[in-house]
Design a protein around this motif. Sequence first.
Motif, short mmCIF file in Angstrom:
data_model
loop_
_atom_site.label_atom_id
_atom_site.label_comp_id
_atom_site.label_asym_id
_atom_site.label_seq_id
_atom_site.Cartn_x
_atom_site.Cartn_y
_atom_site.Cartn_z
N HIS A 31 0.81 -1.22 0.00
CA HIS A 31 0.00 0.00 0.00
C HIS A 31 0.84 1.27 0.00
CE1 HIS A 31 0.43 1.06 4.29
NE2 HIS A 31 0.05 -0.17 4.65
N ASP A 35 4.01 1.37 5.56
CA ASP A 35 4.49 1.23 6.93
C ASP A 35 5.37 -0.03 6.97
OD1 ASP A 35 2.64 -0.86 6.83
OD2 ASP A 35 1.09 0.31 7.80
N ALA A 38 3.60 -3.25 5.62
CA ALA A 38 3.45 -3.27 4.16
C ALA A 38 4.79 -3.57 3.48
CB ALA A 38 2.90 -1.93 3.68
N ASP A 97 -0.86 -6.00 2.46
CA ASP A 97 -1.35 -5.09 3.50
C ASP A 97 -2.28 -4.01 2.95
OD1 ASP A 97 -1.27 -4.64 6.33
OD2 ASP A 97 0.00 -2.90 6.04
MN MN Z 1 -0.20 -1.00 6.79
#
Ligand code: MN
Length: 338
Positions: A31, A35, A38, A97
């Motif tokens: 995504h 983060d 991900a 994610d």
């Molecule tokens: Mn995430």
Amino acid sequence: MTTNESALGEADWRRAIELIRSAGTLALACHVSPDADALGSMLGLGLALARTGKKVVASFGDRVFAVPRLLRFLPGQHLLVEPSAYPAEPELMVAFDASTMERLGLLAPHAGKAGELVVIDHHVSNTGFGTVHLVDPAAASTTMVVEELMNRLGLTIDREVATCLYAGLVTDTGSFRHSITTPAAHAMAGRLLATGLRPEEIARELWDRSPFAYLRVLGTALGRATLEPDAAGGLGLVWTYVSRADRAAEGLPYDEVEGMIDVVRRVDEAEVAVVLKEDDEAGWNVSTRSKGAVDMARACAALGGGGHPRAAGFSSALSVADTMAALRPLLAPEGSRS
Ligand code: MN
Ligand code: AMP
Ligand code: MN
């Protein structure tokens, strides 16, 4: 050695494994504004596959393509390509994610044209936008689903791969503090630690360092934090914002303020905490957290975002005041909704 025991159907696992084994090139995507879960789940699987001789490309669809400073320690960054160099019609694409196709940003059209699209995720709100789904809402992190996939594929989880997976696990469990911290999450941490990874170095990279400018901007944001005791059905709301101008005044890049919600959410008097963060394209990314009585995933979904019940977010093109005005009425505690 056990693996995570997920509730996923055997048919999905079989299909995903078949596709990954037979693909010539794997196109991985996580995504936008990645983060640690991900990027860690994507690079962990990418690294392990690349070591078996597979051709792997990995990316994320941000308009300005840059790995956030605090995730640059993750191994496997050599697999990353800019969205402009990403295959237009991948034979096999794997998404990490991401609860919706839109969360892939610039790479969403590529996902739409992929021959097969394997979706690996743990959001309960996942829309099922792929052709095969490894989505386990009981998993604390996407990296937990990836670990099981790797075990089923017979891939080796060495120290570097484990570092990627561990970063996602510790981040999404809030260092094993959130309610999603299951025995399975701790058991996985044990297996990863056994590879010799350095938890203290990972923790320092993720949470315990920042440029001095961060303290200045944090001071500005905390100085104007607002407590609204009557909001969220009387359970309380605390919120603040960090503008682009705040950051420019101190020369602080956007990704440094991503985690500011973790300071704000500690307030005893508030069930809900919100931090609005203005990015460099003059849009606001809104982080929201609750202590369990208010469903933030539902509130944020109503504003075009999503996430988990206690941790969710959305983007806003409105002003700070108008964004908060749109959010406030959505903060009714569970059970009090008419
Ligand atoms: Mn995430
Ligand atoms: P954050 O506040 O950025 O740490 O995000 C918390 C959670 O909300 C994560 O699980 C994200 O995947 C989700 N989230 C944040 N922003 C968005 C968005 N714009 N759309 C959908 N989900 C989001
Ligand atoms: Mn996650």
